[in-house]
Design an enzyme around this catalytic site. Structure first.
Site, PDB file in Angstrom:
ATOM      1  N   GLU A  36      -1.988  -4.420  -6.606  1.00 34.38           N
ATOM      2  CA  GLU A  36      -1.375  -3.085  -6.629  1.00 34.38           C
ATOM      3  C   GLU A  36      -1.488  -2.433  -8.005  1.00 34.38           C
ATOM      4  O   GLU A  36      -1.672  -1.229  -8.097  1.00 34.38           O
ATOM      5  CB  GLU A  36       0.082  -3.146  -6.170  1.00 34.38           C
ATOM      6  CG  GLU A  36       0.240  -3.475  -4.689  1.00 34.38           C
ATOM      7  CD  GLU A  36      -0.438  -2.478  -3.753  1.00 34.38           C
ATOM      8  OE1 GLU A  36      -0.695  -1.331  -4.154  1.00 34.38           O
ATOM      9  OE2 GLU A  36      -0.730  -2.862  -2.606  1.00 34.38           O
ATOM     10  N   TYR A 119       6.831   2.082  -7.070  1.00 38.95           N
ATOM     11  CA  TYR A 119       5.792   1.826  -6.063  1.00 38.95           C
ATOM     12  C   TYR A 119       5.422   0.342  -6.007  1.00 38.95           C
ATOM     13  O   TYR A 119       5.435  -0.288  -4.949  1.00 38.95           O
ATOM     14  CB  TYR A 119       4.527   2.674  -6.334  1.00 38.95           C
ATOM     15  CG  TYR A 119       3.398   2.184  -5.477  1.00 38.95           C
ATOM     16  CD1 TYR A 119       3.410   2.430  -4.109  1.00 38.95           C
ATOM     17  CD2 TYR A 119       2.386   1.375  -5.987  1.00 38.95           C
ATOM     18  CE1 TYR A 119       2.436   1.918  -3.278  1.00 38.95           C
ATOM     19  CE2 TYR A 119       1.406   0.852  -5.176  1.00 38.95           C
ATOM     20  CZ  TYR A 119       1.435   1.131  -3.820  1.00 38.95           C
ATOM     21  OH  TYR A 119       0.481   0.602  -2.998  1.00 38.95           O
ATOM     22  N   ASP A 137       3.047   5.453  -2.628  1.00 39.44           N
ATOM     23  CA  ASP A 137       2.062   5.885  -3.623  1.00 39.44           C
ATOM     24  C   ASP A 137       1.531   7.267  -3.219  1.00 39.44           C
ATOM     25  O   ASP A 137       2.058   7.889  -2.287  1.00 39.44           O
ATOM     26  CB  ASP A 137       0.938   4.844  -3.748  1.00 39.44           C
ATOM     27  CG  ASP A 137       0.056   4.777  -2.510  1.00 39.44           C
ATOM     28  OD1 ASP A 137       0.425   5.376  -1.466  1.00 39.44           O
ATOM     29  OD2 ASP A 137      -1.012   4.145  -2.567  1.00 39.44           O
ATOM     30  N   GLU A 181       2.472  -0.917   4.798  1.00 35.89           N
ATOM     31  CA  GLU A 181       1.070  -0.993   4.389  1.00 35.89           C
ATOM     32  C   GLU A 181       0.211  -0.076   5.261  1.00 35.89           C
ATOM     33  O   GLU A 181      -0.787   0.484   4.793  1.00 35.89           O
ATOM     34  CB  GLU A 181       0.563  -2.434   4.438  1.00 35.89           C
ATOM     35  CG  GLU A 181      -0.732  -2.563   3.660  1.00 35.89           C
ATOM     36  CD  GLU A 181      -1.083  -3.984   3.241  1.00 35.89           C
ATOM     37  OE1 GLU A 181      -0.464  -4.937   3.746  1.00 35.89           O
ATOM     38  OE2 GLU A 181      -1.996  -4.123   2.402  1.00 35.89           O
ATOM     39  N   CYS A 197      -8.330  14.368  11.127  1.00 35.23           N
ATOM     40  CA  CYS A 197      -7.184  14.375  12.044  1.00 35.23           C
ATOM     41  C   CYS A 197      -7.522  13.850  13.435  1.00 35.23           C
ATOM     42  O   CYS A 197      -6.672  13.239  14.083  1.00 35.23           O
ATOM     43  CB  CYS A 197      -6.595  15.774  12.134  1.00 35.23           C
ATOM     44  SG  CYS A 197      -5.890  16.306  10.563  1.00 35.23           S
ATOM     45  N   CYS A 200      -6.619  10.299  13.889  1.00 37.09           N
ATOM     46  CA  CYS A 200      -5.305   9.860  13.415  1.00 37.09           C
ATOM     47  C   CYS A 200      -4.381   9.433  14.557  1.00 37.09           C
ATOM     48  O   CYS A 200      -4.201  10.183  15.525  1.00 37.09           O
ATOM     49  CB  CYS A 200      -4.646  10.984  12.611  1.00 37.09           C
ATOM     50  SG  CYS A 200      -3.025  10.495  12.002  1.00 37.09           S
ATOM     51  N   CYS A 206       2.304  15.037  14.323  1.00 34.27           N
ATOM     52  CA  CYS A 206       2.179  15.495  12.938  1.00 34.27           C
ATOM     53  C   CYS A 206       2.344  17.018  12.876  1.00 34.27           C
ATOM     54  O   CYS A 206       1.556  17.763  13.474  1.00 34.27           O
ATOM     55  CB  CYS A 206       0.810  15.079  12.388  1.00 34.27           C
ATOM     56  SG  CYS A 206       0.486  15.754  10.751  1.00 34.27           S
TER      57      CYS A 206
HETATM   58  N1  ADE Z   1      -4.062   1.436  -2.228  1.00 36.77           N
HETATM   59  C1  ADE Z   1      -2.936   1.061  -2.850  1.00 36.77           C
HETATM   60  N2  ADE Z   1      -2.453  -0.068  -2.343  1.00 36.77           N
HETATM   61  C2  ADE Z   1      -3.301  -0.443  -1.379  1.00 36.77           C
HETATM   62  C3  ADE Z   1      -3.371  -1.528  -0.509  1.00 36.77           C
HETATM   63  N3  ADE Z   1      -2.456  -2.483  -0.545  1.00 36.77           N
HETATM   64  N4  ADE Z   1      -4.383  -1.586   0.343  1.00 36.77           N
HETATM   65  C4  ADE Z   1      -5.308  -0.628   0.351  1.00 36.77           C
HETATM   66  N5  ADE Z   1      -5.316   0.435  -0.421  1.00 36.77           N
HETATM   67  C5  ADE Z   1      -4.331   0.525  -1.304  1.00 36.77           C
END
Ligand code: ADE
Length: 352
Positions: A36, A119, A137, A181, A197, A200, A206
């Site tokens: 991360e 984050y 994020d 995630e 879109c 999605c 949305c």
């Molecule tokens: N961008 C930030 N964290 C991520 C993650 N765990 N997997 C993929 N993209 C990311």
């Protein structure tokens, strides 16, 4: 709000479409922390080889703690924003000293570790410890601003806070880490800057999609303007030795090597003027060997143009704040990315 958010659709999509990324294979707290931090400001494709090499070089928090700062910076070379690497190193040393070399599963304790913001803390608690925490994020801000049709500036702290609260409130009680995630993955792959879109899983709920606003949202003001730098780079060579400068603590390039340079105007300077500067500032008598092609090099909020010239010098006289290093030891050093490219082009030249 969690009951109305289509978590099941999101999860189903994620489990069938998620990318096979190395940090997802065994998401230990350490692997989540490293990945991360690397992923902040850096794209997934760039991070993958760095992450794999890092885990080989420093397979545990303890291994990272006992490594030298120079080794750590070398492993980070090219990723930019080097304070991230220094903080990881300091963080590992802190954990060995205070937490038996383990990342704690506690928000208050994690906050004590250098470089860990909301984050990354959210990501560690969610992906590694399976706590019901959002990891918000830029990807998630974009997804939620579009989903809820938030027309406020997502660069503003108040909007970020609001979207963070939304993120926490939509998480399901069960397997919340999958949803956390999945939101990131959706933002990275489908709800990207230019949203796709049609693909999605959330499109039927949305608000931006339903109101035809996906390409207008989110609204984000650009906080910092790019600054342009023009640098006449002096590559001073004496036999197999080169004059280099190691960035000092607190400087933007701290711990990284660069060839010394002079800040100049956009027009640049002639090699004669550069030669005069070398005499004036470092008291070295040098002769031009070759000028090299200019290199464009971006870092943090700067965009630099480097104009390198190679000079020969007959004596390795000491110069304040600079050091003479031979090619073999320079190959072991971490350079800033622009100067690494200069060094590589030097190695491919036939100059003597
Ligand atoms: N961008 C930030 N964290 C991520 C993650 N765990 N997997 C993929 N993209 C990311």
């Amino acid at each position: 709000m969690s009951s109305s958010f289509p978590n099941e659709k999101l999860k189903k999509w994620f489990l069938s479409s998620k990318r096979d990324l190395p940090w997802r294979q065994n998401p230990t707290p350490y692997a989540v922390w490293i990945s991360e931090v690397m992923l902040q400001q850096t794209q997934v494709a760039v991070v993958i080889p760095y992450f794999n090499r890092w885990m080989q070089a420093f397979p545990s928090i303890e291994a990272l703690a006992i490594a030298s700062l120079e080794e750590v910076i070398k492993a980070w070379e090219g990723l930019g924003y080097y304070s991230r690497a220094r903080h990881l190193h300091q963080g590992a040393q802190y954990l060995v000293e205070h937490c038996q070399g383990e990342l704690p599963a506690d928000e208050k304790e994690l906050k004590k570790i250098k470089g860990l913001g909301p984050y990354t803390i959210g990501a560690i608690l969610s992906f590694a410890f399976h706590q019901k925490k959002a990891a918000v994020d830029g990807n998630v801000l974009r997804v939620l601003a579009r989903y809820f049709q938030i027309e406020e500036d997502i660069a503003k702290t108040s909007t970020i806070k609001k979207l963070r609260d939304f993120a926490e409130s939509i998480l399901p009680d069960e397997e919340s880490w999958i949803s956390s995630e999945a939101l990131i993955e959706l933002g990275a792959t489908i709800c990207s800057r230019k949203a796709i879109c049609q693909e999605c899983p959330l499109k039927s709920n949305c608000q931006s999609y339903l109101h035809g606003l996906s390409d207008k949202l989110p609204i984000k003001t650009k906080a910092i303007k790019t600054q342009y730098l023009y640098r006449a780079v002096a590559i001073v060579k004496c036999g197999d030795y080169f004059l280099v400068k190691k960035g000092k603590k607190g400087e933007i390039m701290s711990d990284l090597y660069e060839f010394p340079f002079f800040e100049v105007s956009q027009e640049g300077i002639t090699f004669k003027e550069l030669q005069e500067n070398i005499k004036l500032h470092w008291n070295l008598t040098v002769h031009l060997l070759q000028s090299l092609s200019s290199i464009e090099h971006g870092f943090t909020r700067y965009q630099a143009r480097l104009d390198p010239c190679v000079f020969n010098c007959l004596e390795m006289s000491p110069v304040k704040d600079l050091e003479w290093l031979d090619t073999k030891s320079l190959k072991q050093k971490a350079f800033s990315s622009g100067h690494r490219r200069i060094f590589q082009s030097l190695l491919s030249l036939d100059i003597d």
